[in-house]
Write a protein that holds these residues in place. Structure first.
Motif, short mmCIF file in Angstrom:
data_model
loop_
_atom_site.label_atom_id
_atom_site.label_comp_id
_atom_site.label_asym_id
_atom_site.label_seq_id
_atom_site.Cartn_x
_atom_site.Cartn_y
_atom_site.Cartn_z
N ARG A 58 -8.74 2.50 -0.11
CA ARG A 58 -8.17 3.78 0.32
C ARG A 58 -6.75 3.94 -0.19
NH1 ARG A 58 -7.07 2.84 6.82
NH2 ARG A 58 -5.23 1.56 6.55
N THR A 59 -6.37 3.14 -1.16
CA THR A 59 -4.99 3.15 -1.65
C THR A 59 -4.85 3.82 -3.01
OG1 THR A 59 -5.26 0.99 -2.72
CG2 THR A 59 -4.53 1.00 -0.42
N TYR B 250 -4.15 -7.15 -2.85
CA TYR B 250 -5.33 -6.90 -2.04
C TYR B 250 -6.36 -8.03 -2.16
CZ TYR B 250 -3.22 -2.28 -2.19
OH TYR B 250 -2.34 -1.25 -2.10
N ALA C 73 2.16 4.92 0.74
CA ALA C 73 2.03 5.99 1.73
C ALA C 73 3.03 7.08 1.39
CB ALA C 73 2.30 5.44 3.13
N PRO D 106 0.84 -1.19 0.00
CA PRO D 106 0.00 0.00 0.00
C PRO D 106 0.88 1.24 0.00
CG PRO D 106 -0.77 -1.60 1.61
CD PRO D 106 0.56 -2.08 1.12
N ALA E 135 -8.55 -1.86 0.87
CA ALA E 135 -7.93 -1.62 -0.43
C ALA E 135 -8.47 -0.38 -1.11
CB ALA E 135 -8.14 -2.84 -1.33
N GLY F 296 -2.57 8.60 0.98
CA GLY F 296 -2.74 7.37 0.23
C GLY F 296 -2.86 6.15 1.11
N ASP F 297 -2.66 6.29 2.42
CA ASP F 297 -2.75 5.14 3.31
C ASP F 297 -3.66 5.45 4.49
OD1 ASP F 297 -0.45 3.08 5.18
OD2 ASP F 297 -2.18 2.55 3.99
#
Length: 222
Positions: free
Chosen positions: A37-38, A209, A9, A7, A35, A21-22
């Motif tokens: 929110r990535t 994911y 970040a 993921p 997943a 991004g995380d």
């Protein structure tokens, strides 16, 4: 799991709560944990890359389509010192992430460009997030593109497109889908895809994911 499969970040030094991004956000559409929110982090990297003298990827829409948190991170990276600090902080969290993300995106861009020259008839982007290929890759005008992602990501993407273009651009179809439980091929057909079309499928950073059972189900749907 390698750096490019984690993921994403993006860390903006000196800005509280700047893990872009995380984390879940509240602007436009809230994204639940998981997943969906990535989608922001990879495109923040592309948008920041635009400030470089010779960017690996030329993308005029990367920053524009991002939600507010992503656009803020990009603006702060306009200055070289801030940009270097952002890259350094992100690399400290996940070594090799920044360059690997750009390289894989450039590789897919190049392969898509080759496929356009070879006469493809359709493009399917799995896990599209805030991907901009449908709006910037030369030669895609007139070639239909289906962007597939989780419903929360598709809702945010549609809101971003309407904010930037006033509508979802012609030729682009947004397809909300649960990669684990739904038949991707059936969903594509339901959204206007013609079976048998010469199709370029971009499958970038989705498998990590999914459950082990979910990965082959996508392959069998294509």
């Amino acid at each position: 799991m390698g750096a490019a499969d984690q993921p994403v970040a993006i860390v903006v030094p000196g800005v509280p709560g700047s893990l872009v991004g995380d984390v879940s956000t509240t602007e436009e559409h809230a994204m639940p944990a998981g997943a969906d929110r990535t989608a922001v982090g990879p495109m923040v990297i592309v948008a920041v890359e635009q400030f470089e003298p010779s960017p690996l990827i030329h993308d005029p829409w990367a920053a524009e389509l991002l939600p507010l948190s992503g656009r803020l991170a990009v603006r702060l990276a306009k200055w070289p010192a801030a940009r270097r600090s952002t890259v350094k902080a992100t690399e400290k969290k996940m070594l090799g992430l920044w360059a690997s993300m750009l390289c894989r995106k450039r590789y897919i861009d190049d392969k898509l460009g080759d496929a356009v020259q070879d006469g493809i008839e359709a493009v399917v982007i799995l896990g599209a997030g805030f991907d901009t290929r449908a709006y910037r890759v030369p030669g895609l005008a007139g070639i239909p593109v289906w962007e597939m992602d989780l419903p929360a990501n598709i809702a945010r993407k549609e809101a971003a497109l309407r904010r930037c273009f006033g509508r979802v651009p012609e030729g682009v179809t947004l397809v909300p889908v649960d990669f684990e439980t739904q038949d991707l091929h059936a969903e594509l057909i339901r959204h206007g895809y013609r079976p048998g079309s010469r199709t370029f499928v971009a499958w970038e950073a989705v498998t990590q994911y999914l459950t082990e059972a979910g990965v082959p189900s996508i392959g069998s749907s294509s």
